[in-house]
Scaffold this motif. Structure first.
Motif, PDB file in Angstrom:
ATOM      1  N   GLN A 111     -58.421  22.882  -0.681  1.00  0.00           N
ATOM      2  CA  GLN A 111     -59.505  22.125  -0.052  1.00  0.00           C
ATOM      3  C   GLN A 111     -59.579  22.377   1.450  1.00  0.00           C
ATOM      4  N   GLY A 112     -58.843  23.374   1.913  1.00  0.00           N
ATOM      5  CA  GLY A 112     -58.928  23.760   3.309  1.00  0.00           C
ATOM      6  C   GLY A 112     -57.838  23.228   4.209  1.00  0.00           C
ATOM      7  N   PHE A 113     -56.893  22.481   3.652  1.00  0.00           N
ATOM      8  CA  PHE A 113     -55.791  21.989   4.464  1.00  0.00           C
ATOM      9  C   PHE A 113     -54.698  23.052   4.550  1.00  0.00           C
ATOM     10  N   GLU A 114     -53.961  23.028   5.638  1.00  0.00           N
ATOM     11  CA  GLU A 114     -52.861  23.979   5.827  1.00  0.00           C
ATOM     12  C   GLU A 114     -51.541  23.266   5.552  1.00  0.00           C
ATOM     13  N   ILE A 115     -50.741  23.866   4.686  1.00  0.00           N
ATOM     14  CA  ILE A 115     -49.480  23.257   4.262  1.00  0.00           C
ATOM     15  C   ILE A 115     -48.312  24.129   4.705  1.00  0.00           C
ATOM     16  N   ASP A 116     -47.327  23.503   5.319  1.00  0.00           N
ATOM     17  CA  ASP A 116     -46.073  24.185   5.630  1.00  0.00           C
ATOM     18  C   ASP A 116     -44.940  23.479   4.899  1.00  0.00           C
ATOM     19  N   TYR A 117     -43.932  24.250   4.502  1.00  0.00           N
ATOM     20  CA  TYR A 117     -42.802  23.721   3.742  1.00  0.00           C
ATOM     21  C   TYR A 117     -41.531  23.817   4.582  1.00  0.00           C
ATOM     22  N   ALA A 118     -40.958  22.670   4.895  1.00  0.00           N
ATOM     23  CA  ALA A 118     -39.725  22.645   5.682  1.00  0.00           C
ATOM     24  C   ALA A 118     -38.557  23.071   4.800  1.00  0.00           C
ATOM     25  N   PRO A 119     -37.780  24.066   5.222  1.00  0.00           N
ATOM     26  CA  PRO A 119     -36.678  24.564   4.388  1.00  0.00           C
ATOM     27  C   PRO A 119     -35.465  23.655   4.399  1.00  0.00           C
ATOM     28  N   VAL A 120     -34.580  23.908   3.431  1.00  0.00           N
ATOM     29  CA  VAL A 120     -33.319  23.169   3.340  1.00  0.00           C
ATOM     30  C   VAL A 120     -32.158  24.135   3.522  1.00  0.00           C
ATOM     31  N   ASP A 121     -30.969  23.578   3.748  1.00  0.00           N
ATOM     32  CA  ASP A 121     -29.791  24.425   3.863  1.00  0.00           C
ATOM     33  C   ASP A 121     -29.215  24.681   2.464  1.00  0.00           C
ATOM     34  N   ASP A 122     -28.028  25.295   2.409  1.00  0.00           N
ATOM     35  CA  ASP A 122     -27.482  25.694   1.109  1.00  0.00           C
ATOM     36  C   ASP A 122     -26.952  24.530   0.282  1.00  0.00           C
ATOM     37  N   LYS A 123     -27.009  23.310   0.836  1.00  0.00           N
ATOM     38  CA  LYS A 123     -26.611  22.128   0.070  1.00  0.00           C
ATOM     39  C   LYS A 123     -27.810  21.268  -0.336  1.00  0.00           C
ATOM     40  N   GLY A 124     -28.994  21.636   0.162  1.00  0.00           N
ATOM     41  CA  GLY A 124     -30.203  20.915  -0.215  1.00  0.00           C
ATOM     42  C   GLY A 124     -30.708  19.915   0.800  1.00  0.00           C
ATOM     43  N   PHE A 125     -30.135  19.936   2.024  1.00  0.00           N
ATOM     44  CA  PHE A 125     -30.572  19.022   3.070  1.00  0.00           C
ATOM     45  C   PHE A 125     -31.664  19.660   3.919  1.00  0.00           C
ATOM     46  N   VAL A 126     -32.711  18.906   4.195  1.00  0.00           N
ATOM     47  CA  VAL A 126     -33.798  19.417   5.028  1.00  0.00           C
ATOM     48  C   VAL A 126     -33.267  19.765   6.411  1.00  0.00           C
ATOM     49  N   ARG A 127     -33.638  20.953   6.867  1.00  0.00           N
ATOM     50  CA  ARG A 127     -33.261  21.407   8.217  1.00  0.00           C
ATOM     51  C   ARG A 127     -34.209  20.764   9.223  1.00  0.00           C
ATOM     52  N   PHE A 284     -23.100  21.795  -7.864  1.00  0.00           N
ATOM     53  CA  PHE A 284     -24.227  21.856  -6.931  1.00  0.00           C
ATOM     54  C   PHE A 284     -24.356  20.560  -6.135  1.00  0.00           C
ATOM     55  N   SER A 285     -23.715  19.505  -6.589  1.00  0.00           N
ATOM     56  CA  SER A 285     -23.715  18.219  -5.881  1.00  0.00           C
ATOM     57  C   SER A 285     -22.325  17.968  -5.312  1.00  0.00           C
ATOM     58  N   GLU A 286     -22.289  17.205  -4.236  1.00  0.00           N
ATOM     59  CA  GLU A 286     -21.012  16.828  -3.642  1.00  0.00           C
ATOM     60  C   GLU A 286     -20.946  15.310  -3.540  1.00  0.00           C
ATOM     61  N   MET A 287     -19.919  14.804  -2.892  1.00  0.00           N
ATOM     62  CA  MET A 287     -19.746  13.367  -2.768  1.00  0.00           C
ATOM     63  C   MET A 287     -20.329  12.855  -1.448  1.00  0.00           C
ATOM     64  N   GLU A 288     -19.951  13.455  -0.350  1.00  0.00           N
ATOM     65  CA  GLU A 288     -20.391  12.969   0.960  1.00  0.00           C
ATOM     66  C   GLU A 288     -21.855  13.321   1.213  1.00  0.00           C
ATOM     67  N   ASN A 289     -22.645  12.330   1.619  1.00  0.00           N
ATOM     68  CA  ASN A 289     -24.074  12.477   1.917  1.00  0.00           C
ATOM     69  C   ASN A 289     -24.918  12.801   0.692  1.00  0.00           C
ATOM     70  N   PHE A 290     -24.358  12.565  -0.477  1.00  0.00           N
ATOM     71  CA  PHE A 290     -25.100  12.712  -1.723  1.00  0.00           C
ATOM     72  C   PHE A 290     -25.185  11.355  -2.405  1.00  0.00           C
ATOM     73  N   ALA A 291     -26.222  11.166  -3.202  1.00  0.00           N
ATOM     74  CA  ALA A 291     -26.378   9.916  -3.937  1.00  0.00           C
ATOM     75  C   ALA A 291     -25.167   9.686  -4.824  1.00  0.00           C
ATOM     76  N   PRO A 292     -24.741   8.430  -4.979  1.00  0.00           N
ATOM     77  CA  PRO A 292     -23.532   8.153  -5.769  1.00  0.00           C
ATOM     78  C   PRO A 292     -23.715   8.379  -7.262  1.00  0.00           C
ATOM     79  N   ASN A 293     -24.955   8.544  -7.707  1.00  0.00           N
ATOM     80  CA  ASN A 293     -25.211   8.579  -9.158  1.00  0.00           C
ATOM     81  C   ASN A 293     -25.493   9.966  -9.714  1.00  0.00           C
ATOM     82  N   ILE A 294     -25.805  10.938  -8.862  1.00  0.00           N
ATOM     83  CA  ILE A 294     -26.245  12.255  -9.348  1.00  0.00           C
ATOM     84  C   ILE A 294     -25.147  13.295  -9.151  1.00  0.00           C
TER      85      ILE A 294
END
Length: 381
Positions: A111-127, A284-294
């Protein structure tokens, strides 16, 4: 039966079911009706909205009811885009967002909007630094999820909020569908956040009901036009039994929520430590800074869907990362964004725990895992 797929959906709480059936059977009025039955319905609708607002720490007039997370996400992206188009047409989302965000963004691009995608690091956190570099004069919206639904990374919302603090013309949206009950409410209901999406069936409420928090003074073009419900912002008759049940479910979910998170994290830690000892397991998931359930992992050389069905044969239910993509046999988008090689990414499966699970179920899971791992190891040789 052991249910470890709570990020896909949760069982409705018995108390929420009772609320639903009580309201459905006793309160038949439409909140939009002028007569007494409508007044009774309106009072319950207002009470439910007020209870939810108090639990989230916002004003009642900032709470709007939707059909779920997908509608809420679509409403924010499209509503902000068209409302603020005179001021800009640039939108930033992270490249690990739920399809409700990504696909809506892709449609806006047509529809004419410009979209940019913010990348993540190798653990999945947005840079955050990379996101900052994407901001332009015509940026009107930034949308980042609170908790990643595929690996459980808790995104740095505080850092992003600080980045946007001196940019009041940029709206900030948080998809917190996987957040409520998994992280503290104050960690995603930040003062700088303008819009927050929630979905009832992720916290033991009914399916088909969502919540969108729209902070005071923030404008969205409506998706639905009609009778003017929800303060003329979302027209359609409110699903009162489900809304009342959602309020009950949220209150239950946030009662002793810190203690519940601690219990879930303890179960995750036991599974994490056990799986870490297997040489062919990739975590692929860790404990620190990750949700306690996933906890997302893979067994090298074994496709994720094979693992899912193997556990299903033992009446243990897990999933291949996102439930929305599992039946399409799609590789987890988050793992692709993390630059995980496709051969390894296709092995990924997700365990998502809940406070209703227990350590006996964890032990049974690990017993079955040991058996299956041995069988898979023989086949792979």
């Amino acid at each position: 039966m052991i249910y470890f797929d709570n990020s896909a959906t949760t069982a409705m709480a018995p108390e929420a079911i009772k609320t639903y059936t009580d309201v459905a059977s006793r309160i038949m009025g439409n909140p939009s009706s002028l007569h007494n039955l409508g007044t009774v319905a309106t009072r319950l609708l207002d009470a439910s909205r007020r209870q939810i607002s108090e639990l989230l720490g916002v004003k009642a007039h900032e709470v709007f009811f939707t059909s779920g997370g997908t509608e809420g996400d679509n409403w924010v992206l499209k509503g902000v885009a068209f409302e603020k188009r005179p001021y800009g047409n640039h939108i930033i989302v992270s490249n690990v967002e739920h399809p409700a965000i990504k696909n809506a963004a892709e449609w806006l691009a047509t529809q004419g909007f410009e979209i940019d995608y913010a990348p993540v690091d190798d653990k999945g956190f947005v840079r955050t630094d990379k996101l900052a570099a994407l901001i332009r004069e015509d940026t009107i919206l930034v949308s980042v999820m609170a908790v990643n639904n595929e690996v459980g990374a808790i995104q740095p919302l505080g850092e992003i909020a600080a980045l946007l603090e001196d940019k009041p013309t940029i709206s900030f949206h948080v998809d917190a569908v996987q957040g409520l009950g998994k992280i503290a409410v104050e960690d995603f209901m930040l003062p700088r956040v303008d819009f927050v999406t929630l979905s009832a069936h992720k916290f033991h409420g009914p399916r088909g009901v969502g919540i969108l928090v729209i902070k005071a003074g923030k404008r969205l073009t409506p998706l639905l036009h009609g009778g003017g419900q929800e303060n003329n912002r979302r027209s359609t008759t409110e699903n009162l039994p489900a809304i009342a049940a959602t309020a009950k479910a949220m209150r239950l979910a946030l009662t002793d929520d810190a203690m519940k998170r601690q219990k879930v994290a303890g179960m995750k830690q036991v599974i994490y430590d056990a799986l870490k000892a297997y040489p062919k397991v990739v975590l692929f998931s860790e404990m620190e800074n990750f949700a306690p359930n996933i906890l997302t992992f893979g067994i090298r050389g074994v496709r994720g869907e094979v693992v899912v069905h193997a556990f299903e044969n033992h009446e243990i239910y897990i999933s291949t990362t996102s439930a929305c993509a599992s039946k399409k046999n799609a590789t987890a988008g988050t793992l692709v964004a993390m630059n995980v090689p496709n051969k390894i990414a296709t092995s990924a499966v997700r365990i998502s725990l809940d406070h209703t699970n227990n350590m006996a179920e964890v032990e049974q899971f690990l017993t079955v895992f040991k058996q299956l791992y041995t069988e898979f190891d023989k086949i792979a040789r």
